[in-house]
Design a protein around this motif. Structure first.
Motif, PDB file in Angstrom:
ATOM      1  N   MET A   1       0.830  -1.201   0.000  1.00 35.60           N
ATOM      2  CA  MET A   1       0.000   0.000   0.000  1.00 35.60           C
ATOM      3  C   MET A   1       0.872   1.263   0.000  1.00 35.60           C
ATOM      4  O   MET A   1       0.741   2.098  -0.859  1.00 35.60           O
ATOM      5  CB  MET A   1      -0.915  -0.040   1.224  1.00 35.60           C
ATOM      6  N   ALA A   2       1.797   1.341   0.922  1.00 31.29           N
ATOM      7  CA  ALA A   2       2.659   2.521   1.005  1.00 31.29           C
ATOM      8  C   ALA A   2       3.515   2.647  -0.251  1.00 31.29           C
ATOM      9  O   ALA A   2       3.729   3.743  -0.749  1.00 31.29           O
ATOM     10  CB  ALA A   2       3.542   2.439   2.239  1.00 31.29           C
ATOM     11  N   VAL A   3       3.983   1.524  -0.780  1.00 35.59           N
ATOM     12  CA  VAL A   3       4.844   1.559  -1.961  1.00 35.59           C
ATOM     13  C   VAL A   3       4.059   2.085  -3.156  1.00 35.59           C
ATOM     14  O   VAL A   3       4.508   2.960  -3.883  1.00 35.59           O
ATOM     15  CB  VAL A   3       5.413   0.158  -2.252  1.00 35.59           C
ATOM     16  N   GLY A   4       2.842   1.562  -3.376  1.00 33.81           N
ATOM     17  CA  GLY A   4       2.000   2.021  -4.471  1.00 33.81           C
ATOM     18  C   GLY A   4       1.715   3.500  -4.351  1.00 33.81           C
ATOM     19  O   GLY A   4       1.785   4.245  -5.323  1.00 33.81           O
ATOM     20  N   PHE A   5       1.439   3.927  -3.161  1.00 33.09           N
ATOM     21  CA  PHE A   5       1.166   5.328  -2.870  1.00 33.09           C
ATOM     22  C   PHE A   5       2.357   6.184  -3.302  1.00 33.09           C
ATOM     23  O   PHE A   5       2.213   7.203  -3.955  1.00 33.09           O
ATOM     24  CB  PHE A   5       0.899   5.452  -1.371  1.00 33.09           C
ATOM     25  N   ASN A   6       3.558   5.731  -2.960  1.00 34.57           N
ATOM     26  CA  ASN A   6       4.759   6.480  -3.313  1.00 34.57           C
ATOM     27  C   ASN A   6       4.901   6.658  -4.813  1.00 34.57           C
ATOM     28  O   ASN A   6       5.276   7.706  -5.293  1.00 34.57           O
ATOM     29  CB  ASN A   6       6.015   5.761  -2.793  1.00 34.57           C
TER      30      ASN A   6
ATOM     31  N   LEU B   1       5.908   7.703   2.193  1.00 40.33           N
ATOM     32  CA  LEU B   1       5.849   6.791   3.338  1.00 40.33           C
ATOM     33  C   LEU B   1       6.555   5.476   3.006  1.00 40.33           C
ATOM     34  O   LEU B   1       5.931   4.416   2.942  1.00 40.33           O
ATOM     35  CB  LEU B   1       4.386   6.513   3.722  1.00 40.33           C
ATOM     36  N   PRO B   2       7.864   5.523   2.789  1.00 40.44           N
ATOM     37  CA  PRO B   2       8.563   4.282   2.420  1.00 40.44           C
ATOM     38  C   PRO B   2       8.519   3.223   3.519  1.00 40.44           C
ATOM     39  O   PRO B   2       8.698   2.038   3.232  1.00 40.44           O
ATOM     40  CB  PRO B   2      10.001   4.746   2.155  1.00 40.44           C
ATOM     41  N   PHE B   3       8.277   3.625   4.740  1.00 39.53           N
ATOM     42  CA  PHE B   3       8.234   2.663   5.839  1.00 39.53           C
ATOM     43  C   PHE B   3       6.813   2.472   6.379  1.00 39.53           C
ATOM     44  O   PHE B   3       6.617   1.918   7.458  1.00 39.53           O
ATOM     45  CB  PHE B   3       9.158   3.121   6.977  1.00 39.53           C
ATOM     46  N   GLY B   4       5.841   2.930   5.623  1.00 36.27           N
ATOM     47  CA  GLY B   4       4.465   2.831   6.086  1.00 36.27           C
ATOM     48  C   GLY B   4       4.182   3.883   7.151  1.00 36.27           C
ATOM     49  O   GLY B   4       4.959   4.798   7.374  1.00 36.27           O
TER      50      GLY B   4
ATOM     51  N   MET C   1       3.531   0.360  11.115  1.00 36.27           N
ATOM     52  CA  MET C   1       4.648   0.829  10.297  1.00 36.27           C
ATOM     53  C   MET C   1       5.915   0.008  10.601  1.00 36.27           C
ATOM     54  O   MET C   1       5.973  -0.721  11.597  1.00 36.27           O
ATOM     55  CB  MET C   1       4.916   2.319  10.510  1.00 36.27           C
ATOM     56  N   CYS C   2       6.884   0.124   9.734  1.00 39.19           N
ATOM     57  CA  CYS C   2       8.110  -0.679   9.842  1.00 39.19           C
ATOM     58  C   CYS C   2       8.811  -0.467  11.193  1.00 39.19           C
ATOM     59  O   CYS C   2       9.186   0.651  11.529  1.00 39.19           O
ATOM     60  CB  CYS C   2       9.045  -0.283   8.707  1.00 39.19           C
TER      61      CYS C   2
END
Ligand code: HEM
Length: 103
Positions: free
Chosen positions: A1-6, A42-45, A50-51
């Motif tokens: 999710m966070a990756v797609g967002f980025n 948000l690379p770490f959520g 979160m990471c």
């Protein structure tokens, strides 16, 4: 999710001025290109899941980069590199850096 967002927001001029240019200085503390929305990257959520390794990962990256740059002069004498989106942004060409040991 966070990756797609980025991927989608990372090229959005509304959040990142000169979005398609590689300007790492935009992340400096004094934000030379203007403020960055805290949720724009948000690379770490984010939130409770979160990471948990974020601080370790960032510390390792900083230590690695500092040690490499302390020891080597790094040159790049080739054509400009673009970036492409493959889940995350990656360089469009091989990175042919030259590492010369400092004296
Ligand atoms: C550049 C390195 C890293 C990136 C980009 C990264 C990214 C992420 C992301 C996006 C998540 C999902 C967050 C969410 O669901 O909102 C996550 C979760 C997690 N990461 Fe990382 N991570 C990195 C390094 C690490 C390291 C070094 C560790 C362990 C030492 C670690 C341990 C974890 C764990 C345990 C979770 C699950 C947290 C949970 O579900 O409560 N990560 N990471």
């Amino acid at each position: 999710m966070a990756v797609g967002f980025n991927i989608f927001i990372g090229w959005d001029e509304a959040y990142f001025p000169r979005a398609k240019e590689f300007i790492p200085e935009r992340w400096l503390r004094h934000r030379p290109l203007g403020p960055i929305h805290p949720y724009a990257s948000l690379p770490f959520g984010s939130g409770t899941r979160m990471c948990v390794g974020r601080r370790i990962a960032e510390q390792e990256l900083h230590t690695f980069m500092a040690r490499v740059m302390h020891r080597f002069t790094v040159d790049y004498k080739h054509e400009d590199i673009d970036c492409v989106s493959k889940l995350v942004f990656v360089p469009s060409k091989p990175l042919k850096f030259t590492f010369t040991e400092r004296r």
